[in-house]
Scaffold this motif. Sequence first.
Motif, mmCIF file in Angstrom:
data_model
loop_
_atom_site.group_PDB
_atom_site.id
_atom_site.type_symbol
_atom_site.label_atom_id
_atom_site.label_comp_id
_atom_site.label_asym_id
_atom_site.label_seq_id
_atom_site.Cartn_x
_atom_site.Cartn_y
_atom_site.Cartn_z
ATOM 1 N N GLU A 212 0.832 -1.209 0.000
ATOM 2 C CA GLU A 212 0.000 0.000 0.000
ATOM 3 C C GLU A 212 0.863 1.254 0.000
ATOM 4 N N GLN A 213 1.952 1.235 0.758
ATOM 5 C CA GLN A 213 2.835 2.400 0.791
ATOM 6 C C GLN A 213 3.521 2.604 -0.554
ATOM 7 N N GLN A 214 3.998 1.531 -1.160
ATOM 8 C CA GLN A 214 4.723 1.647 -2.420
ATOM 9 C C GLN A 214 3.813 2.114 -3.564
ATOM 10 N N PHE A 215 2.609 1.608 -3.616
ATOM 11 C CA PHE A 215 1.741 1.916 -4.749
ATOM 12 C C PHE A 215 0.822 3.107 -4.486
ATOM 13 N N ALA A 216 1.026 3.777 -3.363
ATOM 14 C CA ALA A 216 0.391 5.092 -3.183
ATOM 15 C C ALA A 216 1.093 6.127 -4.044
ATOM 16 N N MET A 217 2.324 5.822 -4.442
ATOM 17 C CA MET A 217 3.089 6.677 -5.346
ATOM 18 C C MET A 217 3.019 6.090 -6.750
ATOM 19 N N LYS A 218 3.455 6.876 -7.733
ATOM 20 C CA LYS A 218 3.780 6.270 -9.016
ATOM 21 C C LYS A 218 4.877 5.247 -8.773
ATOM 22 N N ASN A 219 4.690 4.041 -9.285
ATOM 23 C CA ASN A 219 5.668 2.994 -8.982
ATOM 24 C C ASN A 219 5.611 1.917 -10.054
ATOM 25 N N THR A 220 6.703 1.777 -10.799
ATOM 26 C CA THR A 220 6.790 0.708 -11.803
ATOM 27 C C THR A 220 7.976 -0.204 -11.509
ATOM 28 N N MET A 221 8.334 -0.300 -10.260
ATOM 29 C CA MET A 221 9.454 -1.147 -9.850
ATOM 30 C C MET A 221 8.933 -2.549 -9.571
ATOM 31 N N GLY A 222 9.486 -3.546 -10.273
ATOM 32 C CA GLY A 222 9.039 -4.917 -10.070
ATOM 33 C C GLY A 222 7.637 -5.128 -10.628
ATOM 34 N N TYR A 223 6.983 -6.205 -10.180
ATOM 35 C CA TYR A 223 5.617 -6.502 -10.613
ATOM 36 C C TYR A 223 4.604 -5.705 -9.802
ATOM 37 N N GLY A 224 3.432 -5.482 -10.399
ATOM 38 C CA GLY A 224 2.363 -4.732 -9.744
ATOM 39 C C GLY A 224 1.666 -5.575 -8.697
ATOM 40 N N LEU A 225 2.290 -5.708 -7.550
ATOM 41 C CA LEU A 225 1.736 -6.567 -6.498
ATOM 42 C C LEU A 225 0.432 -6.026 -5.934
ATOM 43 N N ASN A 226 0.113 -4.769 -6.210
ATOM 44 C CA ASN A 226 -1.184 -4.248 -5.765
ATOM 45 C C ASN A 226 -2.337 -5.010 -6.395
ATOM 46 N N SER A 227 -2.095 -5.682 -7.519
ATOM 47 C CA SER A 227 -3.158 -6.483 -8.136
ATOM 48 C C SER A 227 -3.597 -7.619 -7.220
ATOM 49 N N LEU A 228 -2.704 -8.112 -6.363
ATOM 50 C CA LEU A 228 -3.062 -9.189 -5.436
ATOM 51 C C LEU A 228 -3.949 -8.694 -4.311
ATOM 52 N N LEU A 229 -3.939 -7.391 -4.066
ATOM 53 C CA LEU A 229 -4.836 -6.805 -3.071
ATOM 54 C C LEU A 229 -6.129 -6.294 -3.702
ATOM 55 N N ASP A 230 -6.028 -5.809 -4.936
ATOM 56 C CA ASP A 230 -7.168 -5.124 -5.554
ATOM 57 C C ASP A 230 -8.152 -6.062 -6.238
ATOM 58 N N HIS A 231 -7.726 -7.268 -6.591
ATOM 59 C CA HIS A 231 -8.566 -8.158 -7.385
ATOM 60 C C HIS A 231 -8.615 -9.551 -6.766
ATOM 61 N N ASP A 232 -9.741 -10.210 -6.989
ATOM 62 C CA ASP A 232 -9.953 -11.523 -6.370
ATOM 63 C C ASP A 232 -9.815 -12.682 -7.340
ATOM 64 N N SER A 233 -10.311 -12.538 -8.567
ATOM 65 C CA SER A 233 -10.340 -13.666 -9.494
ATOM 66 C C SER A 233 -8.985 -13.833 -10.178
ATOM 67 N N PRO A 234 -8.620 -15.053 -10.534
ATOM 68 C CA PRO A 234 -7.302 -15.272 -11.155
ATOM 69 C C PRO A 234 -7.141 -14.545 -12.485
ATOM 70 N N ALA A 235 -8.193 -14.445 -13.281
ATOM 71 C CA ALA A 235 -8.077 -13.769 -14.579
ATOM 72 C C ALA A 235 -7.807 -12.287 -14.403
ATOM 73 N N GLN A 236 -8.498 -11.653 -13.435
ATOM 74 C CA GLN A 236 -8.281 -10.230 -13.212
ATOM 75 C C GLN A 236 -6.932 -9.965 -12.543
ATOM 76 N N ILE A 237 -6.532 -10.838 -11.654
ATOM 77 C CA ILE A 237 -5.199 -10.692 -11.060
ATOM 78 C C ILE A 237 -4.144 -10.778 -12.161
ATOM 79 N N LEU A 238 -4.298 -11.774 -13.041
ATOM 80 C CA LEU A 238 -3.333 -11.953 -14.130
ATOM 81 C C LEU A 238 -3.310 -10.740 -15.047
ATOM 82 N N ALA A 239 -4.492 -10.255 -15.406
ATOM 83 C CA ALA A 239 -4.558 -9.101 -16.310
ATOM 84 C C ALA A 239 -3.808 -7.910 -15.733
ATOM 85 N N HIS A 240 -3.959 -7.680 -14.454
ATOM 86 C CA HIS A 240 -3.328 -6.506 -13.849
ATOM 87 C C HIS A 240 -1.872 -6.752 -13.493
#
Length: 894
Positions: A212-240
Motif C-alpha cells: 500500500e505504501q509503495q503503490f500510493a506513489m507512481k511505482n513501476t518497480m518490479g511486478y504490480g503486487l497491488n493487483s493481489l490486493l485489488d482483485h480476487d479472481s485469477p483472470a483479473q489478477i493476471l490481467a493486472h
Amino acid sequence: MHARLVRALENAAPGSVRTRATDRLGLAHDASHYLLAPQAVLVPRGATEVAALIRAAAAVGLGVTFRSGGTSLSGQAGTDQLLMDVRRHFRQIEVLDGGARVRVQPGAVLRQVNARLAPHGRRLGPDPASESACTVGGVIANNSSGMTCGTHANTYQTLESLTLVLASGTVLDTGAPDADAVLRHHEPSLAAALLSLRDRVRGNLDSVRRIEQQFAMKNTMGYGLNSLLDHDSPAQILAHLLIGSEGTLGFVASAVFRTVPLARHASTGLVVFPTLREAVAAMPELVAAGPAAVELLDAESLRVSGRSADMEAALLVEWQEEDLSLLAEREAAAHRLLGTSLSRDAAGRAALWHTRKGLYAAVAGARPAGTVALLEDVAVPVPVLADLCDDLTALFDRHGYERSVIFGHAKDGNLHFMLTERFGDGDSRRYAAFTEDMVDAVLGRGGTLKAEHGTGRVMAPFVRRQYGDELFDVMVAIKRACDPAGTLNPGVLLTDDPAAHLKHLKPVVAVESEVDRCVECGYCEPVCPSRDLTTTPRQRIVLRRELAAATAAGDLPLAEELAREYQYDAVDTCAVDGMCATACPVLINTGDLTKRLRASTVSPAQQRAWGSAARHWDGVSRAMKLALNTAAAGPFVARAATRLPGLPRWSPDLPRGGARRRPAPVSSPDALYLPSCLSTLFAPADGGAGVPAAVRRLAARAGLRLSVPAGIGDLCCGTPWSSKGLPDGYEIMRQRVRAAVGDPAVPVITDAASCTEGFERLLPGVPVVDAVAWVASEVLPRLRVTRRLPSLALHPTCSSVRLGLDGAIAAVAGAIADRVDIPEGWQCCAFAGDRGLLHPELTASATRAEAESVRRGVYAAHASVNRTCEIGLTRSTGETYHHLLELLDQATEE
C-alpha cells in the motif's frame, strides 16, 4: 544463427524470421543505454503466430523479447536472443461506446489513439511525454502514466481487459464472462498459483502495508503486487499483473481501455523561482489548488530548451476544466498564489508543452559527442521532494557529473534526472558508485526507484532491496508460474545478478555531423513512410554507427554486409521528405545524410549530365513528357525499358505528359507565378485543364494579376538536384531562378507544395508562398462558391505540413465541401519526386493504411496539393486525386 533454429521458427510462422545484419542490428537499438544484438528478428502477423513462435523458441531454448515503439529508457526492449517486432502488424484501433472505451492493439501509437478519440471528447488516461512515438504495448508493459494522470488515470487504473498470449501459447481474453473458467481449464497450475499468492500476500500484514505504501506513489518497480490486493479472481489478477510486467509474463495482443474526458479548456503558465528548492517547496500549497499538471524544470533543462539563461528553476503549471467560468476561477486563484498570469492561447501553450515533452531528447542531444544519456526516474512522497533534489544535486557533485539535469512531474513527487556518461572505454565504476548512492538516497526517503519508466535492466538488481525478501520471493513465484521455462524477456525486471545493470552498456560511435546528436529515442519512426518497407530514420543512423563500429573492430565481413544492405534499405528507399525532422526533438533531418550519401555515389559523368540538364531544363522536361506519351502508346517497349537498372518503372496508371509552360509577363502584378514543372511532366487527371490554368482563372475571378516570367520553361525549384545530392546542377538552377525572379516586390507563388519548399530554399530572402496559401488569403474572400461537394477526402503532403499550410488547406477545402476528411493512416506518400517511379513499392507501403481507410469511405472527390502525391494516391486507392485548387476552380465557375 544456426540454420536448424531458423527452420524451426520458420515452420512455426512462415515468412516471419529475419536474420540479415541490417534487420538485427537496426532493431537492436532503443532509447535506453543498453545494447544487445538479437540472433534474429521475428515479425508475426497475429496472436496465433506469436503463440507459435513463443512455443518454437522455448523448444530450441531461446528467449523472446517483445519490441514495439522502442522508446523505453530502462533496457526492456533489447536481447541477444530473439526479438519479436509486435508493432508492424498490430496497429488496429476500435472506438467503442461513443469513445467511452477503446480497443487497441499494441503497435498503435498513443497519439494516433487519442486522435481517434478526440472527436468524441475523450482520450486515454496515460499521457507520457513520448506520446508521439510510444505505443500502447509499451504503455501497458511499463504501466505508463505521465504529466496529468498521476496514479488515478494511469494504465493500471484505466485498463478494462486484455487479450493475452501466455508463454505456453494459451490465448486468454480476460474480459470474457468465462475468463476464469478458461484459465483454470487451460492453465490450472497458473490459476491455482495466483490464488495462493493472493492469499499469501493478504495474510501478511507487513506485505500489505509495504504494498500500500509503495503503490500510493507512481511505482513501476518490479511486478504490480497491488493487483493481489485489488482483485480476487485469477483472470483479473493476471490481467493486472501483466500491466508493468515488461513482457516477462505474456504478450498483450489487444487491450480495452476506459477513456477519460478530454478537457475542452486549459490555461497554462511558466512560473520562475530563484532556486530549485524554492520551486519544490511551493509544491504542497500548489497541489492543494488542484492543477492538472505541475512540471519541474531546473536551470540546466531551461537553458538547453532555449529559455532564459538566468532562470534557476521553473514550474510549468496547467489547469484543465470543462467549464470556462470554473477555469477563470482557477486562473484567478493561480494568480493570487503564484503572482503570475496563465494563458489560454493555444500556440503559447503548445510551445510550452513542446519544450517539456521534448526535453529528454533535447537535453540528451546537447550532450558531448561520444557520450550516452542516462535518464532515471524516481518518486518520493511530495513533502520530502525538496530534500531529494538536494540529495541528487550533492551526488552529481560528488561523482563529477557536470551539467546534469533535474525535471519531472513534481505534483506526483516524480523526478527525472539525466547524466551523461562515456561507456566506450568499458569503465563503468563511476556510474556504479553513483547508482548505489542514488538507490540509498531514494529508498532512504521512502521512495521508489522507478516511477514510470519501468524496471528494465537498469534497476532489476535493486528490486529485492526496495521490496524486501518476502515480496521479492512473491515476484519470483509469479514469474515462475507464468513462464516456467523463463522464455519471456530473460534478464529483465528480476535478477539475482547484482551487476546486471552494468552489463551490455551502449557505446556511442560518432559517425556524421548531421546525425551525431541522435539519442535513438525513436520519435521519428511513426512519421517515416519507409518504416514498414525497409528502415526508419533511427535505424538509418544506428546502422551507420554499427558500420563504423564493425570497421573499427576489423570485422570486415560484417561491415561489407551492412554497407551492401544499407544502399537499398537506407539510401534508395529514403523518401528524403524531412518528416523525421518535424518529430525529432533535436531537429535531425536524416534526409540530409541520405542526400550526401547519394552524392558520394554519383560519377563525374552523372554530375556533368545533370549539370547540363539544369542548363536546358525546358528541353529535358519536354523530353520526359514525350517519353511518357511514348510509353503510353507503346507499353510493351516501356515495360522492357524500365527493367534496366536506374530507370523509372512505367506502369499503365501513370499519366501522359503535360503541357509546356509558357511565359505571361504583366506589369504591376499581384504575384509572380512560377508554375511547377510537374505540370509539364505529368498531364492533369481526367483530361482536365490542370492546376496552372486553375490558379490563373481563380486569380482572374478575384480581379488579381499574375505574371509568369520569361524563360519559365527552364526554371525549377531545384529539388531533382538537391534530393540526389548534385550540388553543381543545383547551383546552376539557383542562379537561373534568381536571375529570372530578381527581387520582386510581390510574393512568388507556385502550385506544388514540394516546389514551394524548394523555391524557399533556392531563394532565401524572397517571399515565396504556396498557391494554396495565397489563394486562401487573397483570392478566396473574393470568390463565390456556386457548387459544393458533399464530401472530400484530403491528403495533405509532407511539404504542406512542414510549410504550415494546414490552416490554408482547411480553409479552401471547407469552402468547397460539406465534410472534409483526412483519412486515418495519413502520412507522407513517399512518391518523393522520382522515388515513386524508381521504387513504387515504397509508395505502396507508405500509403497502404490511408488507402484502406479511403476505400472504406464514400467521397465525392479526392484531393491533394502536389501532382506527384496525386499520382501516388490515385495509384494506391484507385480513386482519382486532383489538386485542391482545381476543385476550387470548378466550385467557383460562373
